[in-house]
Write an enzyme that holds these catalytic residues in place. Structure first.
Site, PDB file in Angstrom:
ATOM      1  N   LYS A  53       6.804 -12.802 -14.799  1.00  9.50           N
ATOM      2  CA  LYS A  53       7.624 -11.903 -15.621  1.00  9.50           C
ATOM      3  C   LYS A  53       8.608 -12.728 -16.451  1.00  9.50           C
ATOM      4  O   LYS A  53       8.800 -12.479 -17.649  1.00  9.50           O
ATOM      5  CB  LYS A  53       8.355 -10.892 -14.726  1.00  9.50           C
ATOM      6  N   GLN A  97      12.753  -7.077  -7.619  1.00 11.28           N
ATOM      7  CA  GLN A  97      11.378  -7.190  -7.127  1.00 11.28           C
ATOM      8  C   GLN A  97      11.251  -6.579  -5.736  1.00 11.28           C
ATOM      9  O   GLN A  97      12.060  -6.845  -4.846  1.00 11.28           O
ATOM     10  CB  GLN A  97      10.957  -8.678  -7.110  1.00 11.28           C
ATOM     11  N   ASP A 120      11.841  -0.690 -14.664  1.00 13.33           N
ATOM     12  CA  ASP A 120      10.764  -0.447 -13.687  1.00 13.33           C
ATOM     13  C   ASP A 120      10.454   1.048 -13.582  1.00 13.33           C
ATOM     14  O   ASP A 120       9.457   1.431 -12.955  1.00 13.33           O
ATOM     15  CB  ASP A 120      11.255  -0.905 -12.304  1.00 13.33           C
TER      16      ASP A 120
HETATM   17  N1  GUN Z   1       6.353  -5.155  -6.466  1.00 15.64           N
HETATM   18  C1  GUN Z   1       5.049  -4.957  -6.804  1.00 15.64           C
HETATM   19  N2  GUN Z   1       4.953  -4.353  -8.006  1.00 15.64           N
HETATM   20  C2  GUN Z   1       6.213  -4.176  -8.446  1.00 15.64           C
HETATM   21  C3  GUN Z   1       6.766  -3.599  -9.631  1.00 15.64           C
HETATM   22  O1  GUN Z   1       6.065  -3.120 -10.532  1.00 15.64           O
HETATM   23  N3  GUN Z   1       8.121  -3.601  -9.709  1.00 15.64           N
HETATM   24  C4  GUN Z   1       8.920  -4.098  -8.719  1.00 15.64           C
HETATM   25  N4  GUN Z   1      10.225  -4.051  -8.891  1.00 15.64           N
HETATM   26  N5  GUN Z   1       8.434  -4.636  -7.612  1.00 15.64           N
HETATM   27  C5  GUN Z   1       7.095  -4.671  -7.480  1.00 15.64           C
END
Ligand code: GUN
Length: 288
Positions: A53, A97, A120
């Protein structure tokens, strides 16, 4: 029949090109879009996701903050970090995350994120707006799947879609987005009885289990010509795979996403798109 491939790599590239242009336009008007990521602990898979990311944001000209804290970080400390990022006017998007370590209440943390920075799409505000068809920021993986359907001109109206997942990240938001597009949706999960009967009827299967010991989507489970979206990632003998027995299922499906190179790149591309949307909205608020 041999399925056509829905290339997440190609579609994500297309989305990222558009994001890059939007970033340039924002910068020309004095706004530098900025994404803050927060990683708690040192789970290798989560670290890889966050690294990707961060890397993608930088490639597109998006500024970043990269907060990495120990797995022993306390809930109160994490709340304070999120509040700090909420107050920071240079930060437009906040991504914490998931999953978080067991001693931290995930809902309390997500619920602290300013909804205007919720790239998100996971805060209760965003979830409620999604339910009402009004959300600006929607969860990235479901959004990426919808983008794949649109790119490949796959009609959803009247289709029976079976989702195998009921999480806040994937299954629940997908249900709402597909309903909005007039699909008929069945959500299956670990306690569903007789899942095979649902799968056999499905025009589209979206599978997000992520545990090949428990579940593999095999060719005998699907209808001839079904569309198969594989959201999962797991490893078999070190090799990255999804839920789907790809080689066999592609001989029966009409469209299929590969793993890797399917839904994964789309999730990151949509996060970048959400960051630019959040930055654009913040600029409108500032100039109002
Ligand atoms: N863990 C796995 N996929 C995601 C996501 O799309 N966002 C976040 N914040 N954590 C994740």
């Amino acid at each position: 029949m041999v399925a056509q491939i829905m290339s997440g790599l190609a579609v994500a590239q297309d989305v990222k090109e558009r994001v890059k242009t939007a970033v340039k336009d924002l910068k020309a008007s004095g706004i530098i879009p900025c994404l803050a990521t927060v990683l708690v602990g040192n789970d290798p898979a989560s670290a890889t996701y966050v690294n990707n990311k961060q890397k993608t944001a930088k490639e597109l000209g998006i500024a970043t903050r990269d907060h990495r804290v120990a797995g022993t970080f306390k809930q109160q400390e994490l709340l304070e970090l999120v509040q700090l990022l909420n107050r920071d006017s240079e930060v437009h998007g906040i991504l914490v995350q998931l999953p978080l370590p067991g001693h931290i209440d995930e809902f309390a943390i997500i619920n602290t994120i300013n909804p205007l920075k919720d790239v998100d799409g996971l805060t209760p505000y965003s979830a409620g707006m999604l339910q009402n068809g009004m959300a600006l920021l929607k969860p990235c993986t479901p959004l990426g799947i919808m983008e794949l359907f649109d790119y490949y001109k796959i009609a959803l109206e009247g289709k029976h879609v079976v989702i195998i997942n009921r999480s806040n990240l994937v299954g629940k938001p997908l249900l709402l987005m597909l309903l909005e597009r007039n699909a008929t949706v069945t959500v299956c999960h670990s306690r569903t009885k007789g899942i095979a009967a649902y799968l056999r009827q499905a025009d589209i299967v979206i599978s997000a289990v992520g545990n090949r010991d428990r579940f593999t989507l095999t060719a005998d489970m699907i209808k001839e010509g079904a569309i198969i979206i594989d959201v999962a990632t797991s490893r078999i003998n070190g090799k990255l795979v999804g839920d789907v027995d790809f080689e066999a299922v592609k001989l029966k499906a009409s469209w299929i996403t590969p793993v890797p190179g399917g839904v994964g790149p789309m999730t990151i591309a949509m996060l970048m798109k959400n960051t630019v949307s959040a930055a654009s909205v913040s600029s409108r608020r500032t100039s109002a």
